[in-house]
Enzyme design. Structure first.
Site, PDB file in Angstrom:
ATOM      1  N   GLU A 273      -9.571  -1.963   5.216  1.00  0.00           N
ATOM      2  CA  GLU A 273     -10.232  -1.675   6.485  1.00  0.00           C
ATOM      3  C   GLU A 273     -11.491  -2.536   6.638  1.00  0.00           C
ATOM      4  O   GLU A 273     -12.024  -3.035   5.648  1.00  0.00           O
ATOM      5  CB  GLU A 273     -10.627  -0.191   6.507  1.00  0.00           C
ATOM      6  CG  GLU A 273      -9.444   0.771   6.446  1.00  0.00           C
ATOM      7  CD  GLU A 273      -8.767   0.972   7.808  1.00  0.00           C
ATOM      8  OE1 GLU A 273      -8.858   0.067   8.665  1.00  0.00           O
ATOM      9  OE2 GLU A 273      -8.145   2.036   7.984  1.00  0.00           O
TER      10      GLU A 273
ATOM     11  N   ASP B 186       0.815  -1.212   0.000  1.00  0.00           N
ATOM     12  CA  ASP B 186       0.000   0.000   0.000  1.00  0.00           C
ATOM     13  C   ASP B 186       0.848   1.260   0.000  1.00  0.00           C
ATOM     14  O   ASP B 186       2.071   1.210   0.174  1.00  0.00           O
ATOM     15  CB  ASP B 186      -0.956  -0.011   1.206  1.00  0.00           C
ATOM     16  CG  ASP B 186      -0.265  -0.387   2.517  1.00  0.00           C
ATOM     17  OD1 ASP B 186       0.974  -0.424   2.544  1.00  0.00           O
ATOM     18  OD2 ASP B 186      -0.974  -0.649   3.499  1.00  0.00           O
TER      19      ASP B 186
ATOM     20  N   ASN C 223      -7.525  -3.046  14.253  1.00  0.00           N
ATOM     21  CA  ASN C 223      -8.905  -3.428  13.917  1.00  0.00           C
ATOM     22  C   ASN C 223      -8.933  -4.601  12.929  1.00  0.00           C
ATOM     23  O   ASN C 223      -9.951  -4.864  12.309  1.00  0.00           O
ATOM     24  CB  ASN C 223      -9.662  -2.222  13.337  1.00  0.00           C
ATOM     25  CG  ASN C 223      -8.994  -1.669  12.093  1.00  0.00           C
ATOM     26  OD1 ASN C 223      -8.018  -2.225  11.593  1.00  0.00           O
ATOM     27  ND2 ASN C 223      -9.516  -0.578  11.567  1.00  0.00           N
TER      28      ASN C 223
ATOM     29  N   HIS D 231      -7.127  -4.878  10.168  1.00  0.00           N
ATOM     30  CA  HIS D 231      -6.891  -4.561   8.753  1.00  0.00           C
ATOM     31  C   HIS D 231      -5.569  -5.148   8.265  1.00  0.00           C
ATOM     32  O   HIS D 231      -4.628  -5.333   9.035  1.00  0.00           O
ATOM     33  CB  HIS D 231      -7.017  -3.062   8.453  1.00  0.00           C
ATOM     34  CG  HIS D 231      -5.880  -2.200   8.883  1.00  0.00           C
ATOM     35  ND1 HIS D 231      -6.010  -1.187   9.813  1.00  0.00           N
ATOM     36  CD2 HIS D 231      -4.579  -2.147   8.493  1.00  0.00           C
ATOM     37  CE1 HIS D 231      -4.857  -0.573   9.974  1.00  0.00           C
ATOM     38  NE2 HIS D 231      -3.969  -1.138   9.185  1.00  0.00           N
TER      39      HIS D 231
END
Ligand code: GLP
Length: 242
Positions: free
Chosen positions: A143, A67, A136, A138
């Site tokens: 996400e 990313d 979380n 990800h």
């Protein structure tokens, strides 16, 4: 999933670097999928050390990163382009033009993403994908959502991710709000996946990902369906796992 229990961060880094080394030694012209974040830094340090000793050769390796923040110039010290050069590329004999990241400076999201998908296709897919994990759940910047993503796409970062990443920026307002990330389908197509996790703040994400239901609200949980996943985690990250 094969779980490697590490004593601490150093042990986790060495074990993960061992798995990457094995990949490079067994297939010198392999494609490594690489990750940013603080977790893999020790793994990269260890690889550099073994390279310096003459035990590793990256001259035929190709890398594709997961990313990149949208809108950060490459020379910004928070861009993932900068991070990868600082923490790995400048220290090993990777050939120029053999390392790829999504182009965060391309304002046209569709163009940036389709160009990156073309790169991944051109290099022939990923042999080993290294992943960190967000608090979380990800992976990359995929996400929590109501569906699993496919290929490279532009994402709006969640408040939790912005909060987690603000420590690297001067102020919270400086954290980019969007990023380009490889999609879940592309990650799942990697032949092998190596996920590294360290610290107590990853314990719940790790537990939910590998011991909870497979759901896009915990993106890493999809890895339960991958045939070759290696998880290297330290005691603190494993504290919720029996
Ligand atoms: C960022 C990256 C992820 C990384 C995550 C966790 O959001 N895009 O690839 O896994 O942070 O980072 P850290 O290892 O610093 O906890």
């Amino acid at each position: 999933m094969r779980l490697y229990r590490a004593k601490n961060y150093e042990d986790m880094s060495r074990k993960a670097a061992n798995i990457i080394s094995a990949q490079v030694i067994m297939k010198p012209d392999c494609v490594l999928g690489l990750a940013t974040g603080s977790t893999p830094i020790g793994t990269y340090k260890q690889l550099i050390e073994w390279y310096d000793k003459g035990d590793l050769d990256f001259s035929e390796v190709t890398t594709v990163n997961l990313d990149e923040y949208k809108g950060l110039p490459k020379e910004n010290d928070q861009s993932y382009y900068y991070f990868m050069h600082e923490n790995l590329f400048n220290h090993i004999n990777l050939q120029k033009g053999r390392s790829f990241l999504p182009d965060g400076t391309e304002p046209d999201s569709e163009k940036a993403c389709s160009n990156y998908n073309a790169v991944i296709r051109q290099v022939g897919g990923i042999d080993l994908q290294l992943l960190g994990i967000g608090r979380n759940g990800h992976i990359g910047f995929n996400e929590p959502d109501d569906h699993f993503s496919l290929e490279t796409h532009c994402v709006d970062l969640t408040p939790s991710t912005i909060d987690a990443n603000k420590r690297f920026f001067e102020k919270e307002e400086d954290v980019p709000r969007q990023a380009y990330t490889m999609g879940i389908k592309t990650i799942m197509q990697a032949k092998k996946v190596l996920l590294v996790a360290s610290g107590e703040d990853k314990a719940k994400a790790l537990y939910d990902s590998f011991y909870g239901p497979v759901t896009p609200s915990v993106p890493a949980s999809i890895l339960q369906y991958h045939k070759n996943v290696y998880v290297v985690a330290d005691e603190a990250a494993l504290s919720m796992i029996p």
